[in-house]
Enzyme design. Structure first.
Site, PDB file in Angstrom:
ATOM      1  N   ASP A 318       0.820  -1.202   0.000  1.00  0.00           N
ATOM      2  CA  ASP A 318       0.000   0.000   0.000  1.00  0.00           C
ATOM      3  C   ASP A 318       0.861   1.261   0.000  1.00  0.00           C
ATOM      4  OD1 ASP A 318      -2.688   1.299   0.425  1.00  0.00           O
ATOM      5  OD2 ASP A 318      -1.704   1.972   2.262  1.00  0.00           O
ATOM      6  N   GLU A 371       1.124  -0.468  -5.196  1.00  0.00           N
ATOM      7  CA  GLU A 371       0.100   0.559  -5.416  1.00  0.00           C
ATOM      8  C   GLU A 371       0.850   1.890  -5.442  1.00  0.00           C
ATOM      9  OE1 GLU A 371      -3.472   3.115  -3.513  1.00  0.00           O
ATOM     10  OE2 GLU A 371      -1.777   2.368  -2.368  1.00  0.00           O
TER      11      GLU A 371
END
EC number: 2.4.1.18
Length: 640
Positions: A318, A371
């Site tokens: 993330d 990401e």
């Protein structure tokens, strides 16, 4: 340093080598001795507690075993000058709750802390750690793991279903347990034709509304759904249904709740010393000090923990931009340049390379996905070739451009044609995954169906068109839960998806059927996934027909024996006698049509074969003449 790929032992003692590698930042199995572990010392059974707190004056373990009283016998002893503390408590046992009372050596101020390495924790709002030594599980996924180790994901299908366990389904308004999910989720994923699930974070977090992205217990399984064994059973069941498991993982920052990692020993410990680097104002969290050896051990060992103990097949890392850039979400004057005067976080870059290097070396077949929304180069290039070493990167540019395009009135789409074609200009620069994730259907961004232009018919048609175009576009795929049966409201983490609409409305049932058929089509056609990252696998027929808002392109298999021709019509106009150049002479058959009646379309399908003629068009020597249905994707295949 112990090197193992099985579950942790019931007894494990701290050795000199462990201590050395831990402080050197090279221990990748720190969870085997840090935290609370069953031990037998001088013939006495108990629990050994170990933690890292370099600026602590003292640390006392309190819990159920001593009635939460600070006692001399339960004070930890320093075992290194660099901040490792440890104590053996004979009467502590599996299931006991506990905390650390950490006193700072400079201020003598004390704080009550959860164990950073705890395997289980109390359900929020309670915050105690729980001794968890009974974690053994008999796995039955050997065949899956053998297959995983041999799989090259670049030339295999990958169609990911992203979900949030707490809101996928509930039972009488309560969270489903991992065991209850095991009874329904694997079968649903298998029937729908997805190859992987991607779980939003499963580590412990205090705030439901953070969706798990502001964690406190990095090693603690989310207690909302049950225990460690339950989660292992769920993963095992998914593997036995030939479904891979990807986990969202958050190594960049952590929650600032006082019981967690923040100022763990009364001073910056897991976070950076410098406040401009430590404090993440946008998310109101603290950033990990990725240059500190013990912090690197904590995080890389955590990745290994989820992979080894839970057989996780991949990590979606993330907020990689927050790790790469010192000025991420900061104005001028709010950040300090690196030693070369740049905005790159050199420690973050080194950490990501080390993480990916370790996983490549020790975890055969496990993938990492970034990401990352910037234009940072070589994210999915191997470390040894100068890259960050990720296997894949989410294509945020494609997602933003195409969602903007699909929301436009078709009258104006011809003026923005580049939004739907530009992605192929840079596609081969990274190993991209086309992702329509949870972030796109929340916080006022509208549900996926409500991003589509027009009345209800056109919205449904637009969704089918868009999803079919996505399946044809090179790159692996990811879709967020609820989109497959057309949830009209935005995703709400506090309630289950609106499954009832599938039974109440034919249009929702038809769209769910469409997704299943589309997924099956994707899986069965090697041309759609075998050459995602090879120029050979894609060729434009016509990328420039902006006036009619029509795209046409070819997808090919490695051996060139399978070719699929995609024609995407982004207008509500039916085009008759459309001339299209094709690469081969012969007979062409419709193999997929998003306008099919069974999907809720107008039913303008090609019932018969179409024969090419030797007339040049679009740079090809052969041509076919077809009818293109409105707001639809048509896929043709050469059959003879």
């Amino acid at each position: 340093m112990k090197n193992k790929n099985s579950e942790q032992n019931t007894h494990y003692t701290i050795g000199e080598q462990d201590i050395h590698y831990f402080h050197e930042g090279k221990h990748i199995y720190a969870y085997e001795f840090m935290g609370a572990h069953k031990a037998c010392e001088e013939g006495i059974e108990g629990i050994r507690f170990t933690t890292w707190a370099p600026n602590a004056k003292s640390i006392c373990v309190i819990g159920d075993f001593n009635y939460w009283q600070v006692e001399d016998k339960n004070y930890m002893e320093p075992i290194t000058d660099a901040g490792l503390w440890s104590v053996f408590i004979p009467n502590a046992k599996n299931g006991d709750k506990y905390k650390f009372v950490v006193t700072n050596k400079d201020t003598s101020h004390y704080v009550y802390k959860s164990d950073p390495y705890a395997f289980f924790s109390e359900l929020r709002p309670n915050t105690a750690s729980i001794i968890t030594t009974e974690t053994q599980y008999t796995w039955s996924d050997d065949k899956w793991l053998e297959k995983r180790a041999k799989t090259n994901y670049y030339d295999n299908p990958m169609n990911v279903y992203e979900l949030h366990l707490a809101s996928w389904k509930t039972k009488n308004g309560k969270f489903l347990t991992y065991d209850e999910l095991s009874e329904t989720l694997p079968q649903y994923i298998k029937e729908m034709g997805y190859t992987h699930v991607e779980f939003m974070p499963l580590h412990e977090h205090p705030l439901d509304a953070s969706w798990g992205y502001q964690p406190t217990g990095f090693y603690s399984v989310n207690s909302r759904h049950g225990d460690i064994i339950g989660l292992k059973r769920l993963v095992d069941k998914l593997h036995n249904n030939d479904i891979g498991v990807i986990l969202d993982w958050v190594p960049g920052h952590f929650c600032k709740d006082q019981h967690g990692l923040i100022y763990f020993d009364g001073s910056p410990c897991y976070e950076y010393q410098e406040p401009t680097k430590a404090i993440n104002k946008g998310w109101e969290t603290h950033n990990f000090d990725l240059g500190r050896n013990e912090v690197k051990c904590f995080l890389i060992s955590n990745a290994m923990y989820w992979i080894n103990e839970f057989h996780i097949d991949g990590l979606r890392v993330d907020a990689v931009s927050n790790i790469l850039y010192l000025n991420y979400d900061r104005e001028d004057g709010q950040w300090i340049p690196n030693i070369y005067g740049g905005h790159e976080n050199l420690e973050g870059i080194a950490f990501l390379k080390e993480l990916n290097g370790v996983l490549k070396h020790t975890c055969k077949g496990v993938i990492t996905i970034a990401e990352e929304s910037s234009s940072w180069p070589d994210i999915s290039t191997p470390v040894e070739k100068g890259g960050l070493g990720f296997d894949f990167k989410w294509n945020m540019g494609w997602m933003n451009d195409t969602l903007r395009y699909i929301s436009l009135d078709p009258v104006y789409r011809k003026y923005h044609h580049n939004l739907i074609t530009f992605s192929m200009v840079y596609h081969y620069s990274e190993k991209f995954i086309l992702s329509i994730s949870h972030d796109e259907v929340v916080h006022g961004k509208k549900s996926l169906i409500n991003k589509m232009w027009g009345d209800l018919w056109n919205k449904y048609a637009g969704l089918r068109l868009y999803m079919s175009y996505m399946i044809g576009h090179p790159g692996k795929k990811l879709i967020f839960m609820g989109s497959e049966f057309v949830q009209f409201v935005e995703w709400r983490e506090y309630e289950q998806l609106q499954w009832q609409v599938v039974d109440q409305y034919e249009s929702h049932k038809q769209t769910l059927h469409f997704f299943k058929k589309l997924n099956d089509f994707y899986h069965n056609e090697t041309a759609l996934w075998q050459c995602d990252y090879d120029h050979h696998g894609f060729r434009w027929i016509d990328a420039n027909n902006s006036q009619q808002s029509i795209l046409s392109f070819i997808r090919s298999s490695k051996d060139n024996k399978q070719k699929l021709i995609f024609i995407c019509n982004f207008t509500p106009v039916t085009y008759y006698d459309y001339h299209l150049g094709v690469p081969d002479a012969g007979s062409y058959k419709e193999v997929f049509n998003s306008d099919n009646l069974e999907f809720g379309g107008s039913g303008q399908v090609m019932a018969t074969e179409i024969f090419s003629s030797p007339q040049s068009s679009h740079g090809f020597e052969q041509r076919i003449i077809i009818k293109i249905p409105p707001m639809a994707t048509l896929v043709l295949k050469l059959i003879k």
